[in-house]
Scaffold this active site. Sequence first.
Site, PDB file in Angstrom:
ATOM      1  N   HIS A   1      35.643  -2.459  28.256  1.00 40.30           N
ATOM      2  CA  HIS A   1      34.461  -2.951  28.195  1.00 40.30           C
ATOM      3  C   HIS A   1      33.355  -2.574  29.021  1.00 40.30           C
ATOM      4  O   HIS A   1      33.734  -2.431  30.335  1.00 40.30           O
ATOM      5  CB  HIS A   1      34.496  -4.553  28.266  1.00 40.30           C
TER       6      HIS A   1
ATOM      7  N   ASP B   1      30.306  -4.249  29.615  1.00 42.05           N
ATOM      8  CA  ASP B   1      29.681  -5.237  30.143  1.00 42.05           C
ATOM      9  C   ASP B   1      30.350  -5.864  31.480  1.00 42.05           C
ATOM     10  O   ASP B   1      31.517  -5.491  31.775  1.00 42.05           O
ATOM     11  CB  ASP B   1      29.494  -6.403  29.383  1.00 42.05           C
TER      12      ASP B   1
ATOM     13  N   GLU C   1      32.908  -8.697  26.515  1.00 44.65           N
ATOM     14  CA  GLU C   1      34.179  -9.215  27.012  1.00 44.65           C
ATOM     15  C   GLU C   1      33.996 -10.303  27.899  1.00 44.65           C
ATOM     16  O   GLU C   1      34.693 -11.411  27.897  1.00 44.65           O
ATOM     17  CB  GLU C   1      34.864  -8.132  27.654  1.00 44.65           C
TER      18      GLU C   1
ATOM     19  N   HIS D   1      12.088 -42.652  38.673  1.00 45.84           N
ATOM     20  CA  HIS D   1      12.015 -42.956  40.186  1.00 45.84           C
ATOM     21  C   HIS D   1      13.345 -43.661  40.619  1.00 45.84           C
ATOM     22  O   HIS D   1      13.768 -44.775  40.093  1.00 45.84           O
ATOM     23  CB  HIS D   1      10.638 -43.825  40.293  1.00 45.84           C
TER      24      HIS D   1
ATOM     25  N   THR E   1      13.249 -38.039  45.262  1.00 43.38           N
ATOM     26  CA  THR E   1      13.821 -39.252  44.599  1.00 43.38           C
ATOM     27  C   THR E   1      14.000 -39.400  43.325  1.00 43.38           C
ATOM     28  O   THR E   1      12.894 -40.015  42.807  1.00 43.38           O
ATOM     29  CB  THR E   1      13.707 -40.480  45.489  1.00 43.38           C
TER      30      THR E   1
HETATM   31  N1  BES Z   1      39.405  -8.074  33.318  1.00 42.68           N
HETATM   32  C1  BES Z   1      39.321  -9.335  33.417  1.00 42.68           C
HETATM   33  C2  BES Z   1      40.637  -9.961  33.010  1.00 42.68           C
HETATM   34  C3  BES Z   1      41.666  -9.729  33.892  1.00 42.68           C
HETATM   35  C4  BES Z   1      41.221  -9.772  35.372  1.00 42.68           C
HETATM   36  C5  BES Z   1      42.873  -9.208  33.578  1.00 42.68           C
HETATM   37  C6  BES Z   1      42.405  -9.463  36.389  1.00 42.68           C
HETATM   38  C7  BES Z   1      43.832  -8.975  34.778  1.00 42.68           C
HETATM   39  C8  BES Z   1      43.627  -9.046  35.979  1.00 42.68           C
HETATM   40  C9  BES Z   1      38.355  -9.520  32.413  1.00 42.68           C
HETATM   41  O1  BES Z   1      37.223  -8.771  32.192  1.00 42.68           O
HETATM   42  C10 BES Z   1      37.731 -11.037  32.273  1.00 42.68           C
HETATM   43  O2  BES Z   1      37.133 -11.166  33.528  1.00 42.68           O
HETATM   44  N2  BES Z   1      37.809 -11.675  31.519  1.00 42.68           N
HETATM   45  C11 BES Z   1      37.274 -13.146  31.554  1.00 42.68           C
HETATM   46  C12 BES Z   1      37.264 -13.663  30.043  1.00 42.68           C
HETATM   47  C13 BES Z   1      36.677 -14.760  29.519  1.00 42.68           C
HETATM   48  C14 BES Z   1      35.442 -14.786  30.083  1.00 42.68           C
HETATM   49  C15 BES Z   1      37.034 -15.024  28.294  1.00 42.68           C
HETATM   50  C16 BES Z   1      38.064 -14.121  32.200  1.00 42.68           C
HETATM   51  O3  BES Z   1      39.281 -13.830  32.475  1.00 42.68           O
HETATM   52  O4  BES Z   1      37.529 -15.073  32.994  1.00 42.68           O
HETATM   53 MN    MN Z   2      37.740  -7.099  32.478  1.00 45.84          MN
HETATM   54 MN    MN Z   3      35.883  -9.841  34.067  1.00 40.72          MN
END
Ligand code: BES
Ligand code: MN
Ligand code: MN
Length: 456
Positions: A87, A89, A154, A214, A317
């Site tokens: 991914h 992103d 992702e 308030h 407040t």
């Molecule tokens: N690469 C990670 C997931 C990951 C992190 C796998 C460490 C193995 C070891 C992935 O990009 C990620 O962060 N996924 C998100 C997915 C969610 C937003 C659906 C996550 O795990 O929070």
């Molecule tokens: Mn990832």
């Molecule tokens: Mn991630």
Amino acid sequence: MSSPAVAYARQNQPRFLDELKALLRIPSISTLPEHKGDCRHAAEVLAADLSRIGMQNVRLIETGGHPLVYADWLHATGKPTVLVYGHYDVQPPDPLDEWLSPPFEPTERDGNIYARGAVDDKGQVCVQMKALESLLAANGSLPLNVRVILEGEEEVGGEGIAAFVASKAPELKADFALVSDTELFAPGLPTLCVGLRGMIYTELEVRGARTDLHSGMYGGAAPNPFIALAQILAHLKDEEGHILIPGFYDDIIPPSPEELAAWRSLPFDEEHYRITEVGSRQLVGEGGFSVLERTWARPTVDVHGIPGGFTGAGAKTVIPAKAVAKVSMRLVPGMTPAKSFALYKSYVERIAPAGVDIEVRLIHSGDPCLIPVDNPYIQAATLALHEVWGKETVFIRSGGSIPIVGDFARHLGLPSVMMGFGLPDDNLHAPNEKFHLKNFELGIESVIRFLEEVGR
Ligand code: BES
Ligand code: MN
Ligand code: MN
């Protein structure tokens, strides 16, 4: 075994790193609407690179959100087809003032490259791209058929690619997937990830009065949605770390005794983990489960943020009319997003205090997954990793989620090889995210050797 592609990769390492830096400079933050153009830009840069190295049918595939990048090379008659996934992103970089160098100005320090996305996942996408480039440049061909599919959503649940995979698009026809988005269990220790947690990401909205009030005039008579929200959140877990949602644990399939035994023999030092990775006074969680079990094989509830009310400097407040909490749950094998969400929603509605209305919204979800290991692709991977790292591969799970991996299995029947090169202290999603440069190099060599091994 010497490989011309590995030699090519070593010669071109400085340029590879420069090209990774260029990709890291693009702030392709998928969750922020103002970075929509940056996400497309990252996709276009990757597509241009795939064309340059000799991949074919390169194109962006539009989704409701950020585009997918597709490319293939299908001239290895009689050989298997790999679907290469990653991914482009990244997560938002905040809090900005904790970064030692700016998140989108990649900077080398002590053998690492620091930037948002360095390891998650642009650095690892680059590992895959540079492995393909090295194979094509050194041999004029690939040792197996390759399809590449990269997504830009992702980090926000991956809806676009999920729909594309569910449609069983012909572009995805393959024998197995190579996913490089995970980490080594420890520095220098070759690792394959064979299980991921799933998740449901929700918003819990609590509404009290018709409008902000308030707090002197109405305090004592009007419901405060933040107090009500806090009361609800406080009842999601007990003091021992057990989730209090009735039925939440019912369907869990625990790891086998063999898997648990393998986890016990991993080089894991709980104190070191507490101090260097977590940095808290103590670790918390369910008694009776090791840290690895708690993070790999048990579900969680976490609160990510509570937007709303007055958060400026000074004092105001006010009794806010509404409060929101972003709450997610990680799911483990046996659990489903649909049932878990239904149990959570009805529990929260039942325990909501008098005087407020609540709304529970599902933002995104993904299934947990367990990967079969008795296939030739995993075997080829362990062979290749042994050659590059000089050690036996360890099989681990991860507490994180990559929603599409479960979909590859469910909709396309594809086993995934989750071969990733991050390190436990790479600061994913946190300030000062990094990728160890040695892992960038050896990652490229590992993917080259793996693809050569599968094609042999
Ligand atoms: N690469 C990670 C997931 C990951 C992190 C796998 C460490 C193995 C070891 C992935 O990009 C990620 O962060 N996924 C998100 C997915 C969610 C937003 C659906 C996550 O795990 O929070
Ligand atoms: Mn990832
Ligand atoms: Mn991630």
